[in-house]
Design a protein around this motif. Structure first.
Motif, PDB file in Angstrom:
ATOM      1  N   TYR A 194       0.779  -1.232   0.000  1.00 28.45           N
ATOM      2  CA  TYR A 194       0.000   0.000   0.000  1.00 28.45           C
ATOM      3  C   TYR A 194       0.824   1.303   0.000  1.00 28.45           C
ATOM      4  O   TYR A 194       0.449   2.250  -0.702  1.00 28.45           O
ATOM      5  CB  TYR A 194      -1.000  -0.013   1.166  1.00 28.45           C
ATOM      6  CG  TYR A 194      -2.149  -0.952   0.932  1.00 28.45           C
ATOM      7  CD1 TYR A 194      -3.080  -0.697  -0.071  1.00 28.45           C
ATOM      8  CD2 TYR A 194      -2.308  -2.105   1.702  1.00 28.45           C
ATOM      9  CE1 TYR A 194      -4.143  -1.571  -0.298  1.00 28.45           C
ATOM     10  CE2 TYR A 194      -3.365  -2.984   1.476  1.00 28.45           C
ATOM     11  CZ  TYR A 194      -4.271  -2.710   0.467  1.00 28.45           C
ATOM     12  OH  TYR A 194      -5.310  -3.576   0.230  1.00 28.45           O
TER      13      TYR A 194
ATOM     14  N   ASN B 282      -9.288   9.591  -6.935  1.00 29.26           N
ATOM     15  CA  ASN B 282     -10.340   8.559  -6.888  1.00 29.26           C
ATOM     16  C   ASN B 282      -9.761   7.183  -6.571  1.00 29.26           C
ATOM     17  O   ASN B 282     -10.307   6.426  -5.753  1.00 29.26           O
ATOM     18  CB  ASN B 282     -11.100   8.516  -8.219  1.00 29.26           C
ATOM     19  CG  ASN B 282     -11.963   9.747  -8.432  1.00 29.26           C
ATOM     20  OD1 ASN B 282     -12.293  10.443  -7.465  1.00 29.26           O
ATOM     21  ND2 ASN B 282     -12.309  10.041  -9.667  1.00 29.26           N
TER      22      ASN B 282
ATOM     23  N   VAL C  58      -8.591   7.165  -2.853  1.00 30.26           N
ATOM     24  CA  VAL C  58      -9.693   7.008  -1.894  1.00 30.26           C
ATOM     25  C   VAL C  58     -10.175   5.558  -1.870  1.00 30.26           C
ATOM     26  O   VAL C  58     -10.451   4.983  -0.810  1.00 30.26           O
ATOM     27  CB  VAL C  58     -10.855   7.957  -2.252  1.00 30.26           C
ATOM     28  CG1 VAL C  58     -12.082   7.658  -1.409  1.00 30.26           C
ATOM     29  CG2 VAL C  58     -10.427   9.410  -2.061  1.00 30.26           C
ATOM     30  N   SER C  59     -10.257   4.950  -3.073  1.00 30.48           N
ATOM     31  CA  SER C  59     -10.701   3.556  -3.165  1.00 30.48           C
ATOM     32  C   SER C  59      -9.729   2.622  -2.441  1.00 30.48           C
ATOM     33  O   SER C  59     -10.147   1.728  -1.694  1.00 30.48           O
ATOM     34  CB  SER C  59     -10.821   3.158  -4.641  1.00 30.48           C
ATOM     35  OG  SER C  59     -11.075   1.788  -4.766  1.00 30.48           O
TER      36      SER C  59
ATOM     37  N   HIS D 259      -7.679   3.504  -0.068  1.00 28.47           N
ATOM     38  CA  HIS D 259      -7.766   3.822   1.357  1.00 28.47           C
ATOM     39  C   HIS D 259      -8.886   3.008   2.013  1.00 28.47           C
ATOM     40  O   HIS D 259      -8.747   2.477   3.108  1.00 28.47           O
ATOM     41  CB  HIS D 259      -7.999   5.322   1.551  1.00 28.47           C
ATOM     42  CG  HIS D 259      -7.978   5.754   2.981  1.00 28.47           C
ATOM     43  ND1 HIS D 259      -8.266   7.035   3.381  1.00 28.47           N
ATOM     44  CD2 HIS D 259      -7.701   5.068   4.125  1.00 28.47           C
ATOM     45  CE1 HIS D 259      -8.162   7.118   4.697  1.00 28.47           C
ATOM     46  NE2 HIS D 259      -7.824   5.940   5.177  1.00 28.47           N
ATOM     47  N   SER D 260      -9.990   2.898   1.280  1.00 26.05           N
ATOM     48  CA  SER D 260     -11.116   2.133   1.834  1.00 26.05           C
ATOM     49  C   SER D 260     -10.751   0.661   2.019  1.00 26.05           C
ATOM     50  O   SER D 260     -11.131   0.024   3.001  1.00 26.05           O
ATOM     51  CB  SER D 260     -12.306   2.324   0.897  1.00 26.05           C
ATOM     52  OG  SER D 260     -12.857   1.167   0.516  1.00 26.05           O
ATOM     53  N   SER D 261      -9.931   0.113   1.076  1.00 20.00           N
ATOM     54  CA  SER D 261      -9.457  -1.274   1.206  1.00 20.00           C
ATOM     55  C   SER D 261      -8.560  -1.427   2.429  1.00 20.00           C
ATOM     56  O   SER D 261      -8.631  -2.419   3.162  1.00 20.00           O
ATOM     57  CB  SER D 261      -8.698  -1.705  -0.052  1.00 20.00           C
ATOM     58  OG  SER D 261      -9.524  -1.658  -1.178  1.00 20.00           O
TER      59      SER D 261
ATOM     60  N   PHE E 184      -8.637   0.376   5.135  1.00 24.87           N
ATOM     61  CA  PHE E 184      -9.459   0.478   6.341  1.00 24.87           C
ATOM     62  C   PHE E 184     -10.158  -0.857   6.646  1.00 24.87           C
ATOM     63  O   PHE E 184     -10.241  -1.286   7.798  1.00 24.87           O
ATOM     64  CB  PHE E 184     -10.493   1.590   6.148  1.00 24.87           C
ATOM     65  CG  PHE E 184     -11.241   1.938   7.393  1.00 24.87           C
ATOM     66  CD1 PHE E 184     -10.670   2.727   8.380  1.00 24.87           C
ATOM     67  CD2 PHE E 184     -12.534   1.457   7.602  1.00 24.87           C
ATOM     68  CE1 PHE E 184     -11.359   3.037   9.546  1.00 24.87           C
ATOM     69  CE2 PHE E 184     -13.228   1.762   8.750  1.00 24.87           C
ATOM     70  CZ  PHE E 184     -12.637   2.561   9.730  1.00 24.87           C
ATOM     71  N   LYS E 185     -10.629  -1.514   5.591  1.00 22.14           N
ATOM     72  CA  LYS E 185     -11.368  -2.781   5.773  1.00 22.14           C
ATOM     73  C   LYS E 185     -10.497  -3.881   6.377  1.00 22.14           C
ATOM     74  O   LYS E 185     -10.990  -4.719   7.137  1.00 22.14           O
ATOM     75  CB  LYS E 185     -11.922  -3.251   4.426  1.00 22.14           C
ATOM     76  CG  LYS E 185     -13.109  -2.434   3.943  1.00 22.14           C
ATOM     77  CD  LYS E 185     -13.548  -2.892   2.553  1.00 22.14           C
ATOM     78  CE  LYS E 185     -14.671  -2.010   2.037  1.00 22.14           C
ATOM     79  NZ  LYS E 185     -15.024  -2.373   0.632  1.00 22.14           N
TER      80      LYS E 185
ATOM     81  N   ASP F 248      -4.972   0.628   8.532  1.00 19.31           N
ATOM     82  CA  ASP F 248      -4.962   2.092   8.617  1.00 19.31           C
ATOM     83  C   ASP F 248      -4.108   2.592   9.775  1.00 19.31           C
ATOM     84  O   ASP F 248      -3.782   3.776   9.844  1.00 19.31           O
ATOM     85  CB  ASP F 248      -6.390   2.639   8.741  1.00 19.31           C
ATOM     86  CG  ASP F 248      -7.179   1.955   9.844  1.00 19.31           C
ATOM     87  OD1 ASP F 248      -7.215   0.710   9.863  1.00 19.31           O
ATOM     88  OD2 ASP F 248      -7.740   2.668  10.701  1.00 19.31           O
TER      89      ASP F 248
ATOM     90  N   SER G 171      -8.228  15.926   4.574  1.00 19.75           N
ATOM     91  CA  SER G 171      -8.165  14.465   4.698  1.00 19.75           C
ATOM     92  C   SER G 171      -6.787  14.032   5.190  1.00 19.75           C
ATOM     93  O   SER G 171      -6.667  13.119   6.023  1.00 19.75           O
ATOM     94  CB  SER G 171      -8.462  13.803   3.352  1.00 19.75           C
ATOM     95  OG  SER G 171      -9.765  14.129   2.918  1.00 19.75           O
TER      96      SER G 171
END
Length: 566
Positions: free
Chosen positions: A122, A136, A139-140, A142-144, A146-147, A151, A172
C-alpha cells in the motif's frame, strides 16, 4: 537477452558443486554481489540450467540495478507470481523508474488474481496515486486499507498523508495525521511537508511549532519544508532561527539545505545573508546557483543575477530551464536583449524552449495569482514574462490591473519597458505611443533611453521610419548601436535613403570599426541602384582598415565582453 547470457556463464565454474543446495546458496550469494546486469544474466543462466527457481531473488537484484526491460521480462515469465513478487515489482516501478501508472495497474492485477496486498504494497500504491494525482484511486485504495485494519500501520499512514496532500485534500491528510496514535518524526515531516508543498505555509509553520512543543527534534527534511514556508510567509525571524539551529547542531550545509536557506532569504528580500550562505557552500550544484540567481532576479537586482549566471558558466555548471527562466526575468527587467536572444538560442538547441517559453509562463501566472502580497518586482516580472513570450495583450491587461489594484505597487521605469516591449512584439503602434505619453502625464516618470529604444524599435518594425528617427534624435543619452542597427535594417527593407543616410552617418561616428555597418550601408545603396555611393562605402571601409568579421555572438561577462565563436 537470457540466451546471450549463456556465453558469459561458461566462465563460471560450478561443476564441482554437486550438492544442489550448496549450488543454490552459492548462486544466491553471488547474485547479491552482482555489480551489473551482465553478471546477473550469468547467474540467471546457471539457475535455469540447474533448475533453480528463485525468480524473486533475481527480481530484487535487477530492480536494484534499475534495468526496467529485464525486470519486466522476468516478472512476466513467472508463471504464478506471489504477493512478494508483486510487492517487489510495485516498489521498483514506483521508486526505481517512477512508472506510477504501471504500479497502479499491477496493484489491480494483484487483486484480480486473488492475492492480498499488505503493508508492503500500500505505501507504494499511495505514492503512485500521489504522483498521478489519482485521488479517486487513492480514496478507493484507502477504503481497502481500512477494511483490513492496516490504517494504523505507520508506513501506510505516512504515504496516505502524502497522497491526500499532493491531491490537494489537506483536510483528509490532516485527519489521517491526527488519528496516528504514536507519531514519530516521519509522521510530522509528512504533514509539514504536505502543507508546505501545497502552499499552506501558515499551517506548516504552526504545525512545526506544535512539533517543537512536543519536543521532537527536527531533521533536514523538516527544516527544508519549514524554510519553504518561511519564504512564502516572509517570516525572516523563523528563517534565521532555522539557520541558527543548523549551525548549532553542526548539520551539513549540503545542496539541499543550502539551496533552501538561499531561497528563503531571497523570498524575504534578505540578499546579504542569502549570498553569505551561497559563498559559504564549498560545493554548489545547479539548484544552488539557481536559488541565488532567482533571488537576485526576483528582488530587482538583475545585473547581479546576470553576473552570477556568467560566473556559473565559468564554474562549468550547465544551466537548466530554471536557470534560464531566472536569467530571462533579469534580461526583461533591464532590457538586456542580446543575452535574452542568447538564452533563446541556447534553450532551442537543447530542446528546452517549450518548457521555458510556454509551460513556465502558465506556472508563473498561477504562482503570481496565489501570492498573498505582490510588489513592483512581482508585477514587473510577470508583465515582462508575458511581453517577451508573445502574450502582449495579457501583459497589457495585467498592467491595467497593476495601475488599478496594485496598491502601493505603482508602475515604474521597468514596468514601462515591459509594456512597451509587448507593444513592439504585437505591432501595437498607437498603444505604444499612448503608453509612452502616459509615463510622464499620469505617473510622473521621465522616459529613459530604454523607453526611447522601445519606441524606435516599435516604429521601425511598423515601417514608420521618420517617427523612429525622431525618437532617436530625442534620446536623452547616447543612442545605442543595436537600436541604430535595427533601424538601418528596417531602412534597407523599406528602401528609405533619407533616414538610412542619417542612421549610417551616426553609426559610423559611434562604431567606425564595425564592418557590418559598412556592408549593410553598401547594400542599401546597391538595392537603390546608387552604385557610386555603394562603391564609396566599400572604399571607406578599406580606407579605415576595417575587415569583415567572422560570424560570432557576444555575451556580456560582468563588465567586459567575451566572444562565443560559432
Amino acid at each position: 537477452m537470457l540466451l546471450r547470457a549463456k556465453a558469459y556463464s561458461r566462465h563460471l565454474a560450478f561443476t564441482e558443486l554437486n550438492d544442489p543446495s550448496l549450488l543454490r546458496e552459492k548462486l544466491l550469494s553471488l547474485l547479491k554481489k552482482c555489480p551489473s546486469t551482465k553478471t546477473v544474466q550469468q547467474i540467471h543462466t546457471q539457475m535455469l540450467i540447474n533448475f533453480i527457481q528463485k525468480p524473486n531473488f533475481l527480481l530484487i537484484r535487477i530492480i536494484d540495478l534499475k534495468d526496467f526491460n529485464y525486470a519486466s521480462l522476468l516478472f512476466h515469465q513467472i508463471s504464478r507470481p506471489n504477493e512478494y513478487a508483486f510487492n517487489v515489482m510495485i516498489r521498483g516501478l514506483t521508486t526505481a523508474w517512477q512508472k506510477y501508472s504501471h504500479s497502479l495497474k499491477l496493484y489491480y492485477q494483484m487483486k484480480r488474481l486473488g492475492l492480498k496486498p499488505d503493508n508492503f504494497t500500500y505505501p507504494f500504491v499511495f505514492i503512485s496515486c500521489a504522483n498521478l494525482l489519482a485521488l479517486n484511486h487513492g480514496v478507493s485504495v484507502h477504503s481497502s486499507v481500512f477494511k483490513i485494519g492496516l490504517d494504523e500501520d505507520d508506513h501506510v499512514s505516512h504515504s496516505l498523508i502524502t497522497m491526500y496532500a499532493r491531491c490537494g485534500k489537506l483536510d483528509s491528510a490532516r485527519k489521517v495525521f491526527d488519528e496516528i496514535r504514536e507519531r514519530d518524526l516521519v509522521s510530522w515531516n509528512s504533514m509539514i511537508s504536505g502543507y508546505s508543498k501545497m502552499g499552506y505555509a501558515k499551517e506548516a509553520v504552526e504545525l512545526f511549532g506544535r512539533m517543537r512543543e512536543e519536543e521532537f527534534l527536527p531533521d533536514e527534511i523538516t527544516l527544508v519544508s519549514v524554510l519553504g514556508s518561511c519564504g512564502d510567509l516572509g517570516d525572516l525571524v523563523l528563517g534565521k532561527w532555522v539557520e541558527g539551529f543548523v549551525v548549532k547542531n553542526k548539520m551539513d550545509l549540503n545542496f539541499y539545505m543550502g539551496s533552501a536557506l538561499i531561497d528563503m532569504y531571497g523570498k524575504c528580500g534578505a540578499l546579504v545573508p542569502a549570498r553569505r550562505v551561497f559563498d559559504a557552500m564549498v560545493n554548489k550544484d545547479v539548484v544552488t546557483w539557481n536559488a541565488m540567481i532567482t533571488a537576485y532576479a526576483q528582488n530587482g537586482l538583475s545585473n547581479e543575477a546576470i553576473m552570477l549566471f556568467n560566473r556559473m558558466k565559468y564554474a562549468g555548471v550547465n544551466p537548466d530551464k530554471i536557470t534560464l527562466i531566472g536569467v530571462l526575468s533579469a534580461c526583461a527587467s533591464i532590457g538586456a536583449l542580446d543575452l535574452g536572444k542568447w538564452v533563446d538560442k541556447y534553450a532551442s538547441q537543447r530542446g528546452l524552449r517549450h518548457d521555458i517559453f510556454c509551460g513556465s509562463i502558465d506556472d508563473a501566472l498561477k504562482v503570481f495569482e496565489d501570492m498573498p502580497v505582490t510588489n513592483e518586482v512581482s508585477w514587473n516580472a510577470m508583465i515582462s514574462a508575458l511581453a517577451f513570450n508573445g502574450r502582449a495583450h495579457e501583459a497589457l491587461l495585467l498592467f491595467e490591473r497593476m495601475s488599478k489594484e496594485g496598491g502601493a505597487a505603482r508602475p515604474n521605469d521597468v514596468t514601462f519597458i515591459g509594456v512597451l516591449s509587448a507593444c513592439v512584439h504585437a505591432g501595437l503602434v498607437d498603444e505604444g505611443r499612448r503608453l509612452f505619453d502616459l509615463m510622464s502625464s499620469s505617473f510622473g516618470l521621465i522616459p529613459k533611453s530604454e523607453h526611447y529604444s522601445c519606441m524606435v524599435d516599435l516604429y521601425a518594425r511598423a515601417g514608420h521610419l521618420s517617427e523612429a528617427w525622431d525618437f532617436v534624435e530625442r534620446m536623452p543619452e547616447k543612442v545605442d548601436e543595436i537600436v541604430l542597427g535595427a533601424l538601418l535594417g528596417a531602412c534597407q527593407k523599406q528602401k528609405n535613403t533619407d533616414v538610412s543616410q542619417r542612421v549610417m552617418q551616426l553609426l559610423l561616428e559611434i562604431e567606425s570599426s564595425n564592418s557590418g555597418n559598412y556592408v549593410i550601408s553598401s547594400k542599401i545603396f546597391a538595392n537603390l541602384k546608387m552604385w557610386d555611393d555603394s562603391a564609396k562605402m566599400r572604399a571607406l571601409m578599406r580606407e579605415k582598415g576595417v575587415s569583415k568579421t567572422p560570424g560570432c555572438s557576444w555575451i556580456g561577462i560582468d563588465d567586459p565582453k567575451q566572444s562565443n565563436w560559432k
